[in-house]
Design a protein around this motif. Structure first.
Motif, PDB file in Angstrom:
ATOM      1  N   TYR A 174      67.397  35.041  16.094  1.00  0.00           N
ATOM      2  CA  TYR A 174      66.683  36.044  15.294  1.00  0.00           C
ATOM      3  C   TYR A 174      65.843  35.372  14.212  1.00  0.00           C
ATOM      4  CZ  TYR A 174      65.854  39.705  11.856  1.00  0.00           C
ATOM      5  OH  TYR A 174      65.265  40.555  10.956  1.00  0.00           O
ATOM      6  N   SER A 175      66.390  34.338  13.582  1.00  0.00           N
ATOM      7  CA  SER A 175      65.669  33.655  12.513  1.00  0.00           C
ATOM      8  C   SER A 175      64.393  33.008  13.035  1.00  0.00           C
ATOM      9  CB  SER A 175      66.572  32.600  11.874  1.00  0.00           C
ATOM     10  OG  SER A 175      67.701  33.188  11.279  1.00  0.00           O
ATOM     11  N   PHE A 192      63.244  32.110   6.668  1.00  0.00           N
ATOM     12  CA  PHE A 192      63.952  32.198   7.946  1.00  0.00           C
ATOM     13  C   PHE A 192      64.138  30.818   8.574  1.00  0.00           C
ATOM     14  CE2 PHE A 192      62.835  36.686   7.657  1.00  0.00           C
ATOM     15  CZ  PHE A 192      64.006  37.262   8.098  1.00  0.00           C
ATOM     16  N   VAL A 204      73.170  34.348  17.637  1.00  0.00           N
ATOM     17  CA  VAL A 204      72.302  35.515  17.427  1.00  0.00           C
ATOM     18  C   VAL A 204      71.482  35.346  16.153  1.00  0.00           C
ATOM     19  CG1 VAL A 204      72.296  37.985  16.929  1.00  0.00           C
ATOM     20  CG2 VAL A 204      73.766  37.087  18.733  1.00  0.00           C
ATOM     21  N   ILE A 205      72.131  34.904  15.076  1.00  0.00           N
ATOM     22  CA  ILE A 205      71.420  34.674  13.810  1.00  0.00           C
ATOM     23  C   ILE A 205      70.349  33.604  13.986  1.00  0.00           C
ATOM     24  CG2 ILE A 205      71.682  33.858  11.441  1.00  0.00           C
ATOM     25  CD1 ILE A 205      74.481  35.047  11.446  1.00  0.00           C
ATOM     26  N   SER A 243      62.713  33.808  15.673  1.00  0.00           N
ATOM     27  CA  SER A 243      61.746  34.829  16.088  1.00  0.00           C
ATOM     28  C   SER A 243      60.989  35.390  14.889  1.00  0.00           C
ATOM     29  CB  SER A 243      62.449  35.948  16.856  1.00  0.00           C
ATOM     30  OG  SER A 243      63.356  36.641  16.013  1.00  0.00           O
ATOM     31  N   GLU A 244      61.678  35.559  13.764  1.00  0.00           N
ATOM     32  CA  GLU A 244      61.006  36.027  12.549  1.00  0.00           C
ATOM     33  C   GLU A 244      60.084  34.953  11.985  1.00  0.00           C
ATOM     34  OE1 GLU A 244      61.000  39.088  11.069  1.00  0.00           O
ATOM     35  OE2 GLU A 244      61.942  39.631  12.975  1.00  0.00           O
ATOM     36  N   GLN A 289      67.613  29.488   9.876  1.00  0.00           N
ATOM     37  CA  GLN A 289      67.705  28.939  11.232  1.00  0.00           C
ATOM     38  C   GLN A 289      68.438  27.603  11.234  1.00  0.00           C
ATOM     39  OE1 GLN A 289      64.030  27.385  12.581  1.00  0.00           O
ATOM     40  NE2 GLN A 289      65.030  26.219  14.194  1.00  0.00           N
ATOM     41  N   ILE A 326      60.621  29.781  20.424  1.00  0.00           N
ATOM     42  CA  ILE A 326      61.788  30.656  20.589  1.00  0.00           C
ATOM     43  C   ILE A 326      62.611  30.219  21.791  1.00  0.00           C
ATOM     44  CG2 ILE A 326      62.514  33.022  21.064  1.00  0.00           C
ATOM     45  CD1 ILE A 326      60.065  33.981  19.536  1.00  0.00           C
TER      46      ILE A 326
END
Length: 454
Positions: free
Chosen positions: A281-282, A81, A277-278, A284-285, A85, A174
């Motif tokens: 999300y990346s 991820f 968004v990607i 956060s993962e 990112q 984040i």
């Protein structure tokens, strides 16, 4: 897998260096110690398919030595991820840069015409300073100075939040990416409001300045959570290598986008939103995959909660997906609803301070509950460690459970006294279990710095 070992004939001589040959599947390697004592490995025969050779070369180049045994669980998912990112972030930066270049002539002309009218009666402080110094900056120069100044201001403001980043590195990592995407988004939409271009672009740079400091400050705690064999530098170097590769790939993808689907402003806004968004999300993962093993209020409360419920201690790997990354200050009932880090004079009444010190002799924490409050206030001494925080939290949890069990029939002092005695017995075996799971109990990171001393 079959492995055979053969003694090198050269090693039969007593004076020769020690060496041996190992054959594993289709690979033969010669292991030997050089005269200066350095250990070396040489591949003698490798009949593996090219794909397998390329895969091993990739792992050696972008993963730390000894992977996967030299890192903690979750590093592979974190790396995957992290690559996504950086890819999305680089592509997004191309969009914002292309917007500024594309609309720069128009914005420069508009900026000049607008400020030529109002500058006589309404100079900004920076313009007044430059004119007083005998300088006549062009609109583009003034814009660049103001934008860079806003970014430096953002960095200075964010630098004051370092203690909070130590306590919650995942949350601030984040937040850093959210701020960066916000700044990039403001740069993309700045041509839509030319009269407010300077303010919009300056605010975007301000957000980016904060994002840069937060991202860099939280990088070390995250890498440290994966370093299993003291290989922090190796982790950092390989992580930066992966970032560089996918940044380059993202730049290439961004260039392709701006020449096709993102040639219009509508396309830039749609694709930019998707990339943002990607990106978020990346990251956060990534943060969910990191097994941070330092004690902060949330992780301490979760350790105590699991112990009260199950009698077992959770490891950092077990707890990483249970953490609330956005709102870590949420109270946990089974852990005593503890609040830590508040002002001592607000958390504990001065008239009860002496009684609490007598109740908890030789302890580096004070607890106050009851009085109509739905939570328990805990104050820590300046030199309190994670062990002291665990002791206080366990007392609060036992006191809360006792109050529920007895339906409030006893006073606050009775519950605390009973819980304190129980904690002293339990902590003898609980603390070694917590340390064996990999938690660092030598420090407690509350982030607020509100502690007391007598």
């Amino acid at each position: 897998m079959q492995k055979t070992m053969a003694q090198n004939p050269l090693s039969e001589d007593v004076g020769a260096s020690i060496s041996w040959i190992e054959t594993s599947d289709t690979v033969s390697r010669h292991f030997f110690f050089q005269p200066d004592g350095q250990f070396s490995v040489k591949v003698l025969d490798d009949s593996r398919p090219v794909v397998h050779k390329m895969a091993e070369s990739f792992v050696n180049k972008f993963f730390p030595s000894g992977f996967p045994y030299s890192v903690n669980e979750g590093y592979l998912r974190y790396t995957q991820f992290r690559a996504l990112q950086h890819f999305s972030s680089a592509a997004l930066s191309v969009l914002s840069t292309q917007v500024l270049f594309q609309y720069a002539p128009f914005l420069k002309f508009h900026f000049y015409m607008y400020h030529s009218i109002v500058a006589i009666h309404n100079l900004t402080p920076l313009q007044s300073l430059l004119y007083a110094a005998g300088l006549r900056p062009t609109p583009a120069q003034a814009t660049a100075v103001l934008k860079d100044g806003m970014q430096h201001m953002g960095k200075l403001i964010c630098s004051n939040l370092g203690a909070l980043m130590d306590a919650e590195p995942k949350r601030w990592r984040i937040l850093a990416d959210v701020l960066y995407d916000l700044g990039t988004g403001l740069e993309i939409v700045s041509p839509l409001c030319p009269q407010l271009f300077l303010e919009t672009a300056g605010l975007g740079n301000f957000a980016k300045g904060m994002a840069v400091v937060a991202a860099r400050a939280t990088r070390l705690p995250i890498y440290s959570s994966f370093a299993k064999e003291g290989n922090l530098s190796d982790l950092f170097a390989k992580g930066e290598a992966i970032s560089t590769v996918f940044n380059v790939l993202g730049l290439g993808a961004g260039i392709q986008l701006v020449s096709t689907v993102c040639s219009s402003m509508q396309g830039k806004m749609i694709v930019g939103s998707l990339l943002s968004v990607i990106h978020v999300y990346s990251v956060s993962e990534e943060m969910r995959a990191a097994p941070v093993n330092t004690l902060n209020p949330q992780r301490t409360a979760m350790i105590i909660e699991d112990f009260i419920k199950t009698g077992k201690v959770s490891s950092p790997v077990d707890m990483r997906y249970k953490e609330d990354l956005l709102f870590p200050g949420k109270l946990i009932k089974d852990a005593g609803n503890v609040k830590v880090g508040g002002d001592l004079h607000k958390a504990i009444k001065p008239s009860r301070l002496k009684e609490l010190k007598q109740m908890f002799p030789n302890e580096k924490f004070l607890l106050s509950c009851g009085g109509g409050k739905r939570w328990t206030d805990m104050a820590l001494e300046h030199n309190a460690t994670g062990e002291d925080a665990l002791r206080g939290w366990l007392v609060a949890a036992y006191a809360y459970a006792s109050n529920i069990e007895k339906n409030g029939s006893e006073s606050e002092w009775d519950h605390l006294q009973e819980a304190y005695q129980k904690m002293k017995v339990v902590m003898i075996t609980l603390l070694p279990q917590i340390q064996a799971k990999g938690w660092h109990t030598d420090r407690f990171l509350d982030g607020k710095g509100m502690r007391f001393g007598f």
